[in-house]
Enzyme design. Sequence first.
Site, PDB file in Angstrom:
ATOM      1  N   SER A  14       0.810  -1.218   0.000  1.00 11.44           N
ATOM      2  CA  SER A  14       0.000   0.000   0.000  1.00 11.44           C
ATOM      3  C   SER A  14       0.842   1.266   0.000  1.00 11.44           C
ATOM      4  CB  SER A  14      -0.930   0.020   1.220  1.00 11.44           C
ATOM      5  OG  SER A  14      -1.688   1.214   1.234  1.00 11.44           O
ATOM      6  N   LYS A  65     -13.614  -5.346   2.808  1.00 11.02           N
ATOM      7  CA  LYS A  65     -14.556  -4.258   2.508  1.00 11.02           C
ATOM      8  C   LYS A  65     -16.016  -4.607   2.800  1.00 11.02           C
ATOM      9  CE  LYS A  65     -11.676  -1.914  -0.897  1.00 11.02           C
ATOM     10  NZ  LYS A  65     -11.626  -1.290  -2.232  1.00 11.02           N
TER      11      LYS A  65
END
Length: 276
Positions: A14, A65
């Site tokens: 990330s 998510k």
Amino acid sequence: MKKYVVIGDPIQHSMSPVMHNDLFQFYRMDAVYKAVHIKKGMLKEGLQQLREMNVAGFNVTVPHKTDIIPFLDSLDPLSEAIGAVNTVVKENGKWIGYNTDGTGYLRGLLSELTTLRDKKILMIGSGGAARGIYFTLAHHGVERIDIVNRSLDKALNLKESCPYSVNTTIVDKWTAEANCGEYDLIIQTTSIGMSPNVEESPLDISNISEKALVSDIIYNPLNTKILQDAKSKGARTQNGVGMFVFQGALAFEKWTGIFPDADRMKRNVLKQLGGN
């Protein structure tokens, strides 16, 4: 000092910490942003760790998510409709879930395409990011979005759960590969091809049209296998940097009330990734 994090599995790739920490410094905010690795199946324990850290907000990436929703206190209407969250804000001690994926993707896409209304689109995948993109494009007025996914049932669920009008056919992988030349835009929403598995591609696009645009939401690497294959066929390509930057900018705004300098964010991400 306020603490912000991004959670996911994997998470070492990330660029969010680099991007947000630069913004905190640029806007002279007493805040820090870190990556926290929470393995699939360990979300409950991981979120307890975040509560103990007293984080002010966090981002959510693959594979959490959709799984995170039961652990949140409330959702905004869009994330509730989508059934996926990528941004969480702490308000009055409660965790509020939002989804900036779809809007962030659309803003990045419209830098490449001036209009989407007459485009025939194939979307690869039907996970959390795909839901945000599918719902947002449908709401934007896109008329045709076909879906190819390993699980046809999951793709059908995505189609049937969308509250906005859009013409969608669920196609299997072989049909999609045979007919991919019919599409103006192919959107790759899965994690296939993400670092370190850079030699993988979710779909054989040998039959793609030279006039098509292939858009991959992955930004590390900048040129995934499917984008390399598209370029070899003369098609246009777009990596996930635009979506990444704009969804991050929208998250930053929700945390701080400031919509940040997106060009600065993009330059910083590309510098870190060694691209241009």
